[in-house]
Design an enzyme around this catalytic site. Structure first.
Site, PDB file in Angstrom:
ATOM      1  N   GLU A 179     -16.750 -17.289 -25.105  1.00 41.19           N
ATOM      2  CA  GLU A 179     -15.851 -16.840 -25.506  1.00 41.19           C
ATOM      3  C   GLU A 179     -15.841 -14.881 -26.099  1.00 41.19           C
ATOM      4  OE1 GLU A 179     -13.964 -18.313 -28.871  1.00 41.19           O
ATOM      5  OE2 GLU A 179     -11.820 -16.703 -29.349  1.00 41.19           O
ATOM      6  N   ASP A 185     -15.454 -19.039 -30.826  1.00 42.44           N
ATOM      7  CA  ASP A 185     -15.618 -19.220 -32.180  1.00 42.44           C
ATOM      8  C   ASP A 185     -15.601 -20.299 -32.826  1.00 42.44           C
ATOM      9  OD1 ASP A 185     -16.541 -16.042 -31.559  1.00 42.44           O
ATOM     10  OD2 ASP A 185     -14.100 -15.901 -32.123  1.00 42.44           O
ATOM     11  N   ASP A 243     -13.465 -20.992 -34.963  1.00 42.58           N
ATOM     12  CA  ASP A 243     -11.667 -21.075 -35.096  1.00 42.58           C
ATOM     13  C   ASP A 243     -10.012 -22.044 -34.191  1.00 42.58           C
ATOM     14  OD1 ASP A 243     -11.739 -19.454 -33.266  1.00 42.58           O
ATOM     15  OD2 ASP A 243     -11.085 -17.101 -34.068  1.00 42.58           O
ATOM     16  N   ASP A 302      -8.276 -20.396 -31.875  1.00 40.84           N
ATOM     17  CA  ASP A 302      -8.379 -20.170 -30.783  1.00 40.84           C
ATOM     18  C   ASP A 302      -9.813 -20.516 -29.662  1.00 40.84           C
ATOM     19  OD1 ASP A 302      -6.143 -18.576 -30.550  1.00 40.84           O
ATOM     20  OD2 ASP A 302      -6.930 -16.646 -30.696  1.00 40.84           O
TER      21      ASP A 302
END
Ligand code: 1YM
Length: 684
Positions: A475, A548, A550, A552
């Site tokens: 990403e 990641d 998180d 997103d």
């Protein structure tokens, strides 16, 4: 209360409730005795042939020898010894109850996860025969439970279609062999009979333990901890199987209890597979009503139900033979598809929706947005694969084709509006397919140029051996940069993705092929896509999604998984797709450093080593790690943690992708609300 009494009381309590097991009186009692005398011994030559080479004064040692191959190579009998194999034990026992229901003798089946994690299955059928065979001196129950393949050998003319024991057709003796303990109770002829076993060996002869007006069979087993890698049964998996079986056997009631927390659920569907189609389409807008047929031709029972969805393109056709799922299809499915395509083309031409100059619609054109259940029952199913996943009986194809073609054409004639809407959808699919082919040709032409056309953003590895090579899909450009410098360039390739890829659940196929990020990915993988997909051209045997930790990151991961699931599923089923697990924290005390992958581990290390708060760093993104850290924690094969992506239950996965990624907001909101309490990490 000792365990035995406790179990019996529990079992009797449920049997006696009357709600599940109606008490049989008068005539049916004689009926049972009648069966006991003539069936199965006097009617089934199979039984005699089968039994004749057994020694019926057999000691436990001989039983053990008989079942030894099962314990030595459990995988050969139940596929595997992981969670899937563990659940297979239930399906084996459940199949016997379903057989009894299909034969018209049982209407209630109950499956329970008991408080101690064991599983019990009960039915209100005739009860496994307990009579002693004059030659053998062993009860039929004991034979069924201790002799390999005994279960499927008893089918008398009155017994109906044989499920033939699920995936591997092995029956109750295999479950017994793979259970540290098993308890069988038979309610038959006004009596209760019990036999218990340990690792397949009877504790003693079958015992008559009481008088009972009930009928049926109860089997409870404790899976052997020395065989299985897990003993944890999944409620979801069991419920999904029970639901499916309830749809397939109209009018039976399947009840589930989880006695660990009191959860229970009951399935009963009067509509059979019509209800199944309605359930599968419950979150979609559909075209017209459900088509269904239920016919018996040449001793083959054929049930079909189908309905098209309005604005969706995915196809869901689920097929069964004798209630066993056939994921690879076979002759019944070929017959169905041929008939569907033919009926649609015939109607479209007769009503000039397709003009003379137009090509006929293909099987693929009529598949978009289709939800269908095809369930056949045949006396002697022949399967093409050892896994019983593909039906081979050639006579089935023609019969299914004829019946479906005829009935479906009638259905269209009676409902011209529905027919027109379906055909227009198929024509649209045809046009989109042509457009997509053009777009796809571009990709393939590019791909043919080899190395040169690999996307510029791809930092490829040196190795050309797919078995050694890995592709990290990363990403963002910055993490991509760290990964490029940190990797072992000999076998690790990096493909950075810019932002979020297209949601392939909602986009049409021609849009998808026009998307640059997706094009890059397909070219990097080397397999092409759609009709020209070729897994043997896969350039990397480990494809690792690295995003990641998180929200997103989770979103991007889900978008990628959606794409792989919908368009490159063989990469998942081949076991090539992985998810990287970067650490959540870095803990430091003095010169010591720990990378930590879970909150529990973090708390433990803090307590053990007295790490103070300024020694704790939470990694929110991969970009926060430098190249060396990324290698050390997430990419170095000797220490990294990765999760292989598997499809446990394709139907459920399909459902979840549709709800999470599809166009409809309402089902997604319900999904999220129902799970709101489970959220642990929420970035705000
Ligand atoms: C909880 C598991 O095994 N039910 C069950 C099994 C059998 C019968 C009834 C049965 C079958 C027949 C005649 C027949 C089985 N019997 C045999 C065998 N539930 C469960 N319920 N009478 C009863 O097929 O003719 C194998 S399975 F071989 F003994 F007949």
């Amino acid at each position: 209360m000792d365990a035995d009494k406790w179990i019996r009381k529990k079992c009797m309590g449920i049997f006696a409730s009357g709600k599940y097991f109606p008490v049989h009186t008068g005539k049916s009692f004689y009926f049972q005795i009648f069966f006991r005398i003539i069936s199965p011994f006097s009617t089934t030559s199979d039984f005699l042939v089968f039994m004749s080479d057994q020694h019926y004064d057999a000691s436990s040692i001989q039983i053990l020898e008989g079942l030894e191959p099962v314990r030595k190579r459990p995988g050969m009998y139940i596929g595997s010894t992981d969670e899937r194999g563990l659940h297979h034990l239930i399906w084996e026992i459940l199949d016997n109850s379903i057989d009894e229901a299909l034969a018209g003798h049982a209407t209630n089946i109950t499956v329970s996860i008991e408080e101690d994690g064991s599983v019990s299955v009960m039915d209100d059928g005739r009860g496994i025969p307990v009579a002693v065979h004059p030659k053998t001196g062993k009860s039929t129950l004991e034979t069924v439970m201790t002799v390999l393949h005994a279960g499927g050998k008893f089918g008398g003319a009155e017994s109906g279609y044989k499920v033939s024991g699920g995936l591997h057709g092995v029956g109750a003796s295999v479950v017994n062999a793979l259970s540290s303990r098993l308890e069988a109770r038979v309610y038959r002829d006004g009596k209760e009979h019990v036999q218990t076993y340990q690792r397949g060996v009877p504790d003693g002869p079958i015992a008559q333990t009481g008088i009972s007006e009930l009928r049926g069979t109860y089997v409870r087993f404790w899976a052997d901890e020395t065989i299985f890698s897990t003993l944890e049964f999944s409620r979801e998996t069991i419920l999904s199987r029970l639901r499916q079986q309830a749809y397939l056997t109209k009018g039976i009631t399947l009840t589930f209890f989880d006695r660990r927390d009191g959860f229970s659920y009951r399935f009963y569907f009067e509509g059979g597979i019509r209800s199944y189609v309605a359930f599968l389409n419950r979150n979609s807008e559909s075209i017209g009503e459900i088509f269904s047929l239920d016919r018996l031709v040449d001793d083959i029972s054929i049930e079909v139900a189908l309905q098209y969805k309005k604005d969706e393109y995915d196809e869901r056709v689920i097929s069964f033979v004798n209630n066993i799922p056939t994921p690879e299809g076979g002759t019944h499915l070929t017959g169905f598809r041929t008939a569907l395509t033919r009926a649609i083309n015939k109607y479209a031409r007769a009503n000039e929706i397709l003009k003379e100059k137009d090509n006929n619609l293909s099987n693929d054109d009529v598949a978009e947005g289709l939800t269908a259940i095809v369930s056949v029952k045949v006396w002697e199913p022949q399967f093409e694969w050892q896994t019983k996943s593909k039906l081979g009986n050639s006579e089935v194809k023609g019969v299914v084709d004829r019946v479906v073609n005829e009935k479906l054409f009638e259905f269209f004639e009676e409902r011209p509006k529905t027919a027109k809407a379906i055909i227009e959808k198929c024509v649209l699919a045809y046009r989109a397919r042509m457009a997509a082919r053009n777009a796809r040709d571009t990709i393939i032409r590019k791909g043919a140029l080899e190395g040169m056309t690999l996307p510029g953003k791809l930092a490829d590895c040196a190795s050309r051996d797919p078995k050694r090579s890995e592709l990290y899909i990363v990403e963002g450009d910055s993490a991509g940069g760290s990964a490029k410098s940190g990797r072992d360039r000999e076998f690790q390739a990096i493909l950075p993705l810019r932002g979020k890829i297209l949601n392939t659940e909602q986009a049409r196929i021609d849009k998808i092929f026009a998307n640059q990020e997706i094009k890059n990915l397909i070219i990097a993988l080397g397999t092409s896509i759609g009709d020209t997909f070729d897994i043997s051209r896969l350039r990397y045997h480990r494809i690792i999604i690295m995003t990641d930790a998180d929200v997103d990151g989770a979103h991007i991961r889900t978008l990628l998984l959606t794409f792989f699931f919908r368009y490159l599923r063989d990469i998942i089923t081949g076991g090539y797709l992985y998810i990287a697990q970067p650490p959540l924290y870095k803990l430091a005390k003095g010169k010591q450093v720990w990378y930590v992958f879970s909150d529990e581990e973090k708390d433990r290390l803090i307590a053990e080593h007295g790490v103070v708060s300024d020694g704790i760093q939470r990694y929110k993104g991969l970009g926060e790690m430098n190249a060396e850290q990324l290698w050390e924690t997430t990419m170095d094969p000797s220490v990294r943690v990765m999760h292989r992506v598997r499809i446990e239950d394709a139907e459920r996965a399909n459902e979840v992708f549709k709800v999470l990624m599809g166009e409809d907001v309402a089902p997604r909101r319900r999904f999220i609300q129902a799970r709101a309490k489970q959220v642990e990490n929420l970035d705000l």
